[in-house]
Write an enzyme that holds these catalytic residues in place. Sequence first.
Site, PDB file in Angstrom:
ATOM      1  N   ASP A 139       0.967  -1.265   0.020  1.00 14.70           N
ATOM      2  CA  ASP A 139       0.099  -0.087  -0.118  1.00 14.70           C
ATOM      3  C   ASP A 139       0.912   1.279  -0.205  1.00 14.70           C
ATOM      4  O   ASP A 139       1.749   1.346   0.980  1.00 14.70           O
ATOM      5  CB  ASP A 139      -0.991  -0.097   1.405  1.00 14.70           C
ATOM      6  CG  ASP A 139      -1.955   1.160   1.371  1.00 14.70           C
ATOM      7  OD1 ASP A 139      -1.663   2.159   0.650  1.00 14.70           O
ATOM      8  OD2 ASP A 139      -2.901   1.013   1.931  1.00 14.70           O
TER       9      ASP A 139
ATOM     10  N   TYR B 222      -5.293  11.199  -3.533  1.00 19.42           N
ATOM     11  CA  TYR B 222      -5.747  12.585  -2.975  1.00 19.42           C
ATOM     12  C   TYR B 222      -4.759  13.085  -1.954  1.00 19.42           C
ATOM     13  O   TYR B 222      -5.089  14.322  -1.363  1.00 19.42           O
ATOM     14  CB  TYR B 222      -6.942  12.417  -2.481  1.00 19.42           C
ATOM     15  CG  TYR B 222      -7.347  11.279  -1.631  1.00 19.42           C
ATOM     16  CD1 TYR B 222      -7.026  11.160  -0.272  1.00 19.42           C
ATOM     17  CD2 TYR B 222      -7.993  10.126  -2.096  1.00 19.42           C
ATOM     18  CE1 TYR B 222      -7.344  10.054   0.559  1.00 19.42           C
ATOM     19  CE2 TYR B 222      -8.381   8.979  -1.468  1.00 19.42           C
ATOM     20  CZ  TYR B 222      -8.013   9.172   0.081  1.00 19.42           C
ATOM     21  OH  TYR B 222      -8.306   7.862   0.879  1.00 19.42           O
ATOM     22  N   LYS B 223      -3.759  12.321  -1.660  1.00 17.97           N
ATOM     23  CA  LYS B 223      -2.813  12.682  -0.588  1.00 17.97           C
ATOM     24  C   LYS B 223      -1.693  13.608  -1.228  1.00 17.97           C
ATOM     25  O   LYS B 223      -1.898  14.588  -1.695  1.00 17.97           O
ATOM     26  CB  LYS B 223      -2.365  11.637   0.279  1.00 17.97           C
ATOM     27  CG  LYS B 223      -3.424  10.986   1.155  1.00 17.97           C
ATOM     28  CD  LYS B 223      -3.117   9.696   1.739  1.00 17.97           C
ATOM     29  CE  LYS B 223      -4.287   9.326   2.485  1.00 17.97           C
ATOM     30  NZ  LYS B 223      -4.267   7.727   2.830  1.00 17.97           N
TER      31      LYS B 223
ATOM     32  N   ARG C 284      -0.044  14.979  14.017  1.00 15.90           N
ATOM     33  CA  ARG C 284       0.405  14.588  12.737  1.00 15.90           C
ATOM     34  C   ARG C 284       0.613  15.759  11.856  1.00 15.90           C
ATOM     35  O   ARG C 284      -0.337  16.418  11.498  1.00 15.90           O
ATOM     36  CB  ARG C 284      -0.500  13.466  12.102  1.00 15.90           C
ATOM     37  CG  ARG C 284       0.217  12.740  11.132  1.00 15.90           C
ATOM     38  CD  ARG C 284      -0.575  11.613  10.709  1.00 15.90           C
ATOM     39  NE  ARG C 284      -1.673  12.187   9.709  1.00 15.90           N
ATOM     40  CZ  ARG C 284      -2.434  11.376   8.875  1.00 15.90           C
ATOM     41  NH1 ARG C 284      -1.959  10.186   8.685  1.00 15.90           N
ATOM     42  NH2 ARG C 284      -3.451  12.094   8.258  1.00 15.90           N
TER      43      ARG C 284
END
Length: 418
Positions: free
Chosen positions: A204, A229-230, A377
């Site tokens: 992944d 989309y990251k 994060r």
Amino acid sequence: MAKVEVAAVSTREDCLALDEGDALAAQREQFTLNEGEIYLDGNSLGPVSRAVSTRVNQVISTEWGRGLARGWSEAGWMEMPVRLGDRLAPLIGAQPGEVLVADTLTFMLAKLIGGALDLRLDRHVVLTDVANFHSDLYIVQAMAARAGRPVTVKAIERRALESELSDDVALVMLTQVDYRSGEALDMKAITRAVHGAGALMLWDLAHSAGALPLDVTDAGVDFAAGCTYKYLNGGPGAPAFVYVRSAWQGVLQNPLPGWLGHARPFSFESDYEPAKGMQSFVTSSPPVIALAALDGALDVWDHVTIDEVRAKSLALTDLFIQLVETRLPGIFDVVTPREHEKRGSQVALRHPDAYGVVQALIECGVVGDFRAPDIARFGFAPLYLRYVDVFDGVERLVKVMNNERFLDPRFATRRPVT
Ligand SMILES: *Cc1c(COP(=O)(O)O)cnc(C)c1O
């Protein structure tokens, strides 16, 4: 790879000087960002770029707007999943014809897991990481339960992987950069060990693609998938990419067949015959508007290299860690590894009130996110972040910690999306 040394950086002026000399600095103006806001959440959802607006508007006003159903043949909509796969392929070190863009990541993982389990019928175990993203864990368990033979999913500690590899392991599924800690795994070494046990390897790459150089060809990877989309800035819910090594094409079967993966979709035949190549991993109609957004988002890679992006990413994360440790000594536990080769493009800080810290920081114009139970994060996307943003972001964090704003009772209840 151009290295940027940040060890000697301590002032805002130093950061401004680094921005002056930054070859990627010009890319920032391609993106829509809020004035005064420091966006450290591009690892969750990247911002929109001008090329995305242009390309999506072209579909709406012309291809769909004027062309209507003719768009399917005249505007190349049917070819988009394969064409965009080829566009994206160099970013993961894949060859043309090995990548497709379709569905979203969890669906793509389902297809790969289901197909892979059918290639090792005499084996009964799937190994994955107990710290893997929850959606990956749900889908691997669901697919194993439907394998047509008893298959056990073992979610293990990462360091136990080698000792768990046996001749009963069919598939190993790991996420290359941990979404919580930001730790990057050695794709090549792990793939080699997995192959040594006769098992298949599925990676992944959700937090890897567009963040660091990848070479699925050299690493011998069988299958991979990831988000767009990251770090690829394809937009909310943008379709996933999937990689199937050429050696497996025509062998690995899509367990969720649909008409658009058929060899002749417009013959309307009642029996399925897979199309050649990656097209067989398409199930349904391509989401043309979403694919057009991704098409636009990929334009930036015509002008920059992933090696440049990686060099700046390491410099930004080094700088952030260094500033957090000097300005706020002993306040946070830096969970993300210090060694460059073990780091993705984010930094995770552990703190008992991490949720409040993130919320208070958002109110001060620094957007990060929270991952339960205690991680703040921060993602660092070099295409639009400046060194001075890192400096200013840490200064605002210092304010939040010093005036204890993060303890505000308003932050005692969590929002649905953290
Ligand atoms: C972001 C992410 C997902 C999201 O999956 P979708 O199906 O696209 O919503 C899945 N797995 C990992 C590891 C992720 O980081």
